[in-house]
Design a protein around this motif. Structure first.
Motif, PDB file in Angstrom:
ATOM      1  N   TYR A  20       0.876  -1.211  -0.271  1.00 14.21           N
ATOM      2  CA  TYR A  20      -0.135   0.214  -0.602  1.00 14.21           C
ATOM      3  C   TYR A  20       1.128   1.284  -0.086  1.00 14.21           C
ATOM      4  CZ  TYR A  20      -3.073  -3.810   1.169  1.00 14.21           C
ATOM      5  OH  TYR A  20      -3.950  -4.580   1.526  1.00 14.21           O
ATOM      6  N   GLY A  21       0.597   1.992  -0.581  1.00 20.56           N
ATOM      7  CA  GLY A  21       1.370   3.584  -0.481  1.00 20.56           C
ATOM      8  C   GLY A  21       0.817   4.591  -2.137  1.00 20.56           C
ATOM      9  N   THR A  22       2.210   5.204  -1.807  1.00 20.26           N
ATOM     10  CA  THR A  22       2.279   5.539  -3.425  1.00 20.26           C
ATOM     11  C   THR A  22       3.774   6.178  -3.993  1.00 20.26           C
ATOM     12  OG1 THR A  22       1.964   7.914  -2.165  1.00 20.26           O
ATOM     13  CG2 THR A  22       0.170   6.792  -2.494  1.00 20.26           C
ATOM     14  N   VAL A  23       3.352   6.286  -4.796  1.00 20.31           N
ATOM     15  CA  VAL A  23       5.152   6.901  -5.210  1.00 20.31           C
ATOM     16  C   VAL A  23       4.676   7.663  -6.067  1.00 20.31           C
ATOM     17  CG1 VAL A  23       4.989   5.054  -7.949  1.00 20.31           C
ATOM     18  CG2 VAL A  23       6.835   5.705  -6.774  1.00 20.31           C
ATOM     19  N   THR A  24       5.720   8.794  -5.655  1.00 17.76           N
ATOM     20  CA  THR A  24       5.755  10.093  -7.141  1.00 17.76           C
ATOM     21  C   THR A  24       6.647  10.386  -7.623  1.00 17.76           C
ATOM     22  OG1 THR A  24       4.849  11.623  -4.850  1.00 17.76           O
ATOM     23  CG2 THR A  24       6.097  12.835  -6.958  1.00 17.76           C
ATOM     24  N   THR A  26       9.570  11.884 -11.433  1.00 22.79           N
ATOM     25  CA  THR A  26       9.680  12.437 -12.109  1.00 22.79           C
ATOM     26  C   THR A  26      10.386  11.421 -13.500  1.00 22.79           C
ATOM     27  OG1 THR A  26       9.828  13.362  -9.918  1.00 22.79           O
ATOM     28  CG2 THR A  26      11.008  14.743 -12.038  1.00 22.79           C
ATOM     29  N   PHE A 308      19.835   8.468  -7.285  1.00 20.34           N
ATOM     30  CA  PHE A 308      19.462   9.570  -7.780  1.00 20.34           C
ATOM     31  C   PHE A 308      19.520  10.157  -9.478  1.00 20.34           C
ATOM     32  CE2 PHE A 308      18.499  10.399  -3.419  1.00 20.34           C
ATOM     33  CZ  PHE A 308      17.824   8.660  -3.705  1.00 20.34           C
TER      34      PHE A 308
ATOM     35  N   PHE B 103      10.759  -1.773  -5.757  1.00 25.26           N
ATOM     36  CA  PHE B 103      11.797  -1.522  -5.189  1.00 25.26           C
ATOM     37  C   PHE B 103      12.044  -2.301  -3.977  1.00 25.26           C
ATOM     38  CE2 PHE B 103       8.094   2.268  -5.819  1.00 25.26           C
ATOM     39  CZ  PHE B 103       9.704   2.983  -6.386  1.00 25.26           C
ATOM     40  N   ASP B 145      18.350   4.961  -1.150  1.00 22.22           N
ATOM     41  CA  ASP B 145      18.057   5.969  -0.095  1.00 22.22           C
ATOM     42  C   ASP B 145      16.645   5.507   0.152  1.00 22.22           C
ATOM     43  OD1 ASP B 145      18.090   7.179   2.076  1.00 22.22           O
ATOM     44  OD2 ASP B 145      17.070   9.570   0.793  1.00 22.22           O
ATOM     45  N   ALA B 182      13.704   6.487  -1.575  1.00 16.52           N
ATOM     46  CA  ALA B 182      13.869   7.617  -3.363  1.00 16.52           C
ATOM     47  C   ALA B 182      14.603   6.379  -3.887  1.00 16.52           C
ATOM     48  CB  ALA B 182      14.224   8.707  -3.550  1.00 16.52           C
ATOM     49  N   GLU B 183      14.267   6.191  -5.060  1.00 19.98           N
ATOM     50  CA  GLU B 183      15.102   4.870  -5.908  1.00 19.98           C
ATOM     51  C   GLU B 183      15.010   5.627  -7.500  1.00 19.98           C
ATOM     52  OE1 GLU B 183      14.146   1.688  -5.491  1.00 19.98           O
ATOM     53  OE2 GLU B 183      15.474   0.911  -7.008  1.00 19.98           O
ATOM     54  N   SER B 184      16.298   5.598  -8.400  1.00 17.89           N
ATOM     55  CA  SER B 184      16.050   6.024  -9.548  1.00 17.89           C
ATOM     56  C   SER B 184      16.517   5.196 -10.232  1.00 17.89           C
ATOM     57  CB  SER B 184      17.683   7.206  -9.592  1.00 17.89           C
ATOM     58  OG  SER B 184      18.746   6.742  -9.748  1.00 17.89           O
ATOM     59  N   ILE B 193      14.880   8.473 -14.510  1.00 15.81           N
ATOM     60  CA  ILE B 193      13.314   8.077 -14.018  1.00 15.81           C
ATOM     61  C   ILE B 193      13.662   8.216 -12.397  1.00 15.81           C
ATOM     62  CG2 ILE B 193      11.176   6.771 -13.493  1.00 15.81           C
ATOM     63  CD1 ILE B 193      11.656   4.761 -15.460  1.00 15.81           C
ATOM     64  N   ASN B 194      13.352   8.813 -11.585  1.00 16.19           N
ATOM     65  CA  ASN B 194      13.306   9.680 -10.062  1.00 16.19           C
ATOM     66  C   ASN B 194      11.874   9.144  -9.348  1.00 16.19           C
ATOM     67  OD1 ASN B 194      15.448  10.526 -10.271  1.00 16.19           O
ATOM     68  ND2 ASN B 194      15.434  12.044 -11.226  1.00 16.19           N
ATOM     69  N   THR B 195      12.032   8.370  -8.645  1.00 12.97           N
ATOM     70  CA  THR B 195      10.726   7.897  -7.827  1.00 12.97           C
ATOM     71  C   THR B 195      11.233   8.086  -6.416  1.00 12.97           C
ATOM     72  OG1 THR B 195      11.189   5.272  -7.353  1.00 12.97           O
ATOM     73  CG2 THR B 195      10.210   6.238  -8.933  1.00 12.97           C
ATOM     74  N   LYS B 196       9.784   8.976  -5.694  1.00 13.10           N
ATOM     75  CA  LYS B 196       9.714   9.273  -4.618  1.00 13.10           C
ATOM     76  C   LYS B 196       8.450   8.104  -3.394  1.00 13.10           C
ATOM     77  CE  LYS B 196      12.127  13.388  -3.595  1.00 13.10           C
ATOM     78  NZ  LYS B 196      11.669  14.713  -3.068  1.00 13.10           N
ATOM     79  N   TYR B 197       8.814   7.640  -2.988  1.00 12.78           N
ATOM     80  CA  TYR B 197       7.489   6.194  -2.532  1.00 12.78           C
ATOM     81  C   TYR B 197       7.447   6.492  -1.204  1.00 12.78           C
ATOM     82  CZ  TYR B 197      11.766   3.483  -1.417  1.00 12.78           C
ATOM     83  OH  TYR B 197      12.999   2.370  -1.067  1.00 12.78           O
ATOM     84  N   ASP B 198       6.084   5.884  -0.310  1.00 14.45           N
ATOM     85  CA  ASP B 198       5.390   5.848   1.138  1.00 14.45           C
ATOM     86  C   ASP B 198       4.833   5.275   0.909  1.00 14.45           C
ATOM     87  OD1 ASP B 198       5.118   6.336   3.608  1.00 14.45           O
ATOM     88  OD2 ASP B 198       4.622   8.838   3.031  1.00 14.45           O
ATOM     89  N   ILE B 199       5.259   3.885   1.539  1.00 17.38           N
ATOM     90  CA  ILE B 199       4.721   2.958   1.364  1.00 17.38           C
ATOM     91  C   ILE B 199       4.682   1.892   2.631  1.00 17.38           C
ATOM     92  CG2 ILE B 199       4.956   2.378  -0.560  1.00 17.38           C
ATOM     93  CD1 ILE B 199       7.208   0.330  -0.680  1.00 17.38           C
TER      94      ILE B 199
END
Lengths: 422, 213
Positions: A20-24, A26, A308, B103, B145, B182-184, B193-199
């Motif tokens: 569960y959750g979200t990923v942002t 770019t 990154f 991830f 990270d 975060a992971e790229s 592709i740069n990602t930030k996640y909250d899971i």
């Protein structure tokens, strides 16, 4: 009773492998560009000077500088007065990212093609020859439109756990991705030198020239184009050879060899027969972005990674390879670095750009045992190269543009002279 | 099914189990537990270690497969034949998929929990729950990270009988790990592709372990 309990618990936990959750995210959204490839080829070569927006490859001539504009062409800068460089022309090369300069000629990729442009007159470049469909046959969509490339736009979006956006992109655009694998990708360096004069080549090139042949590397393939009085012509390589690896990034000619840097190795190809490169050796290393600088019996390799970035990993170092026997390359030394990018040799000194972390100068009197002699923190350098005629000048590419420095003493200090900002 | 619903169902199962065990307790009480602690120790210090793997590791669908491997050790105290408390630390690796991005997360976990033996049988079933905190690896060595986050685990297990001072056990457990990070990636076109996640990572794991008195 026990069975009931177990059943309840089992029902409760079955199917729990679900996150569960979200990923942002770019990302660069690539939009296919369609058009008539003949119209693209027929576009005027010389255009009025324009501002630099997305600089790519940079070439330093005796009294001029070429600055690539990603996907568009090449700016021509008159540098006869290093204190006052002036833009004088723009060479329109649609789709271009990489080029190499040999004498008065630019060898450049342009979508499907490789072109040879005469720049004897900097104000009026002339198209000498074009090898068509070097990287890919003409690709058409279901409506019969010809794909000529992609435009990119950075986007940021947030997705929920169950969204299959990325999977769909990969599945629905497989044919585009096949095309994209064959064309020439962007350099792993933000902006870097293609070369300086006729003797010094950049360490982060995807296009190079040796023995009357142009060599171009994509992600996985090498392309060979013969350059003769009849013009450019693609050399057919066997499929087994042309697809030689994964993640190829840089190519550098030295004597009878091509040194190819990929994400995980340095490959040496013998070009005694320039139309049939033969792999002599593969030196494997940690996964990283890796410009290669061969010299007399030695090769310097920078391995750069960063979270990154285009080069994720955990290795930042300068490798020193003994290449006296190109069939049996040996690692002589590994020097820990911070964020090494491009490099160049100037006499007995090796300059290594460390990006935002400055510029390092090594004494390579003993070429297999470089010794750090100076770190210049206030020079932000992605790449570095000496001026082709003025030995007192050294140029760097950095986050804000190209800078020219006066080297004083035994590289004891670099004094800023001028910059071309972008 | 939202994970909170699963927690409620699991807790209901535990409550039913406790009720059922109270009924059956007398039948086995003297035979199994109290004969010189012949099969299962009933009081005092104990310690153990275990390895858990995600049940998805057995999946034949390699495109959807998500790996989970957990290693941990613990020390505990038995208050009586039913209840013990424990604390431990472990290393946990979980693959996770969010919006079709995959991830990898690694955590050093510090936790505490309790265990309740349901029945006094030779093969002793039990339920347990634990809560803790996962600490990310040192950032300078990390390709990706990810930040620290709470974790919790609850499950149903079975301790095998033994006349020595050690015994084996296995359990099915439901494991959760909060993760932010975060992971790229490099996409097939060569772009970043740069990602930030909250899971919240959810894994059904199968656990094997060894326990010592």
């Amino acid at each position: 009773m026990r069975i009931l309990i177990l059943a309840i618990i089992t029902l409760g936990i079955i199917g729990c492998t679900e996150d569960y959750g979200t990923v942002t995210v770019t990302y660069q959204e690539a939009t296919a560009l369609y058009g008539n490839i003949d119209d693209v080829r027929a576009e005027p070569l010389n255009e009025p000077v324009r501002d630099i927006h997305d600089p790519g490859k940079i070439y330093l001539g005796n009294d001029f500088i070429l600055i690539g504009e990603e996907q568009e062409g090449i700016h021509v800068i008159d540098n006869s007065d290093p204190l006052n460089p002036i833009a004088v022309n723009f060479i329109n090369l649609p789709g271009n990212k990489e080029y190499f300069v040999k004498g008065n000629y630019i060898y450049a990729e342009s979508y499907y093609d490789v072109v040879k442009v005469n720049i004897a007159d900097k104000h009026n470049a002339i198209l000498e020859s074009r090898a068509e469909f070097v990287f890919q046959d003409l690709w058409k969509n279901e409506e019969g439109k010809s794909l000529i490339g992609f435009s990119y736009e950075e986007k940021t979006e947030t997705f929920d756990a169950g969204d299959d956006f990325y999977e769909q992109v990969l599945a629905e655009n497989e044919i585009y991705l096949d095309y994209a694998k064959n064309i020439i990708p962007k350099s792993a360096l933000p902006s870097s030198f293609a070369g300086s004069g006729s003797k010094v080549s950049g360490t982060a090139n995807r296009v190079t020239y040796a023995k009357d042949h142009v060599y171009v590397i994509g992600n996985t393939s090498m392309y060979v184009i013969a350059d003769s009085d009849q013009g450019l012509s693609k050399v057919s390589l066997s499929d087994n050879f042309s697809r030689i690896g994964e993640g190829m990034e840089t190519i550098f000619p030295y004597e009878n060899n091509l040194f190819v840097g990929s994400r995980s190795a340095v490959n040496i190809f013998n070009i005694s027969d320039p139309q049939h490169p033969v792999e002599a050796y593969e030196f494997e290393h940690a996964t990283a972005c890796d410009p290669v600088l061969p010299a007399d019996g030695v090769a310097y390799v920078t391995l750069r990674t960063a979270d990154f970035s285009a080069c994720p990993g955990n290795t930042n170092s300068l490798l020193v390879l003994d290449t006296r026997n190109t069939n049996d390359v040996k690692e002589e030394k590994e020097i820990t670095m911070t964020s090494p990018y491009g490099m160049t040799l100037k006499g007995n000194e090796l300059y290594v750009g460390e990006g935002d972390n400055g510029l390092k100068i090594f004494d390579v009197s003993n070429k297999y045992k470089p010794e750090l002699i100076k770190t210049i923190n206030d020079v932000k350098a992605f790449d570095v190269i000496p001026h082709p005629t003025n030995s007192n000048l050294t140029l760097t590419t950095g986050p804000n543009g190209i800078s020219q420095y006066l080297v004083e003493g035994n590289s004891e200090s670099l004094t800023w002279q001028s910059s071309i900002s972008y | 099914m939202p994970h909170i619903t699963r927690i409620i169902i699991l807790l209901l199962g535990v409550i039913f189990s406790i009720g059922a065990s109270a009924q059956e307790d007398n039948a086995y009480d003297d035979e199994i537990i109290k004969i010189e602690h012949a099969y299962h120790d009933s009081y005092g210090y104990h310690y153990g270690f275990s390895m858990a793997i995600g049940l998805d590791d057995f999946s034949l669908d390699t495109t959807k497969h998500l790996t989970a491997v957990h290693l941990d050790g613990y020390v505990g105290w038995r208050f009586n034949k039913k209840l013990s408390l424990f604390s431990g630390l472990g290393f946990e690796f979980n693959e996770s998929r969010i919006a079709s991005f995959r991830f990898d997360t690694q955590f050093f976990s510090l936790y505490a929990g309790g265990r309740y033996n349901i029945l006094n049988t030779r093969y002793m079933p039990y339920v347990y729950a634990r809560a803790g905190y996962g600490f990310g690896p040192p950032q300078e060595d990390a390709i990706v990270d990810h930040e620290n986050g709470q974790n919790y685990q609850a499950g149903l297990g079975l301790t095998f009988p033994s006349k020595t001072n050690y015994r084996y056990y296995m359990a099915f457990a439901w494991h959760h790990q909060e993760a932010r990070g975060a992971e790229s990636f490099i996409d097939p076109l060569g772009n970043e592709i740069n990602t930030k996640y909250d899971i919240l990572i959810n894994r059904l794991v199968l656990k094997f372990g060894m326990e010592f008195n």
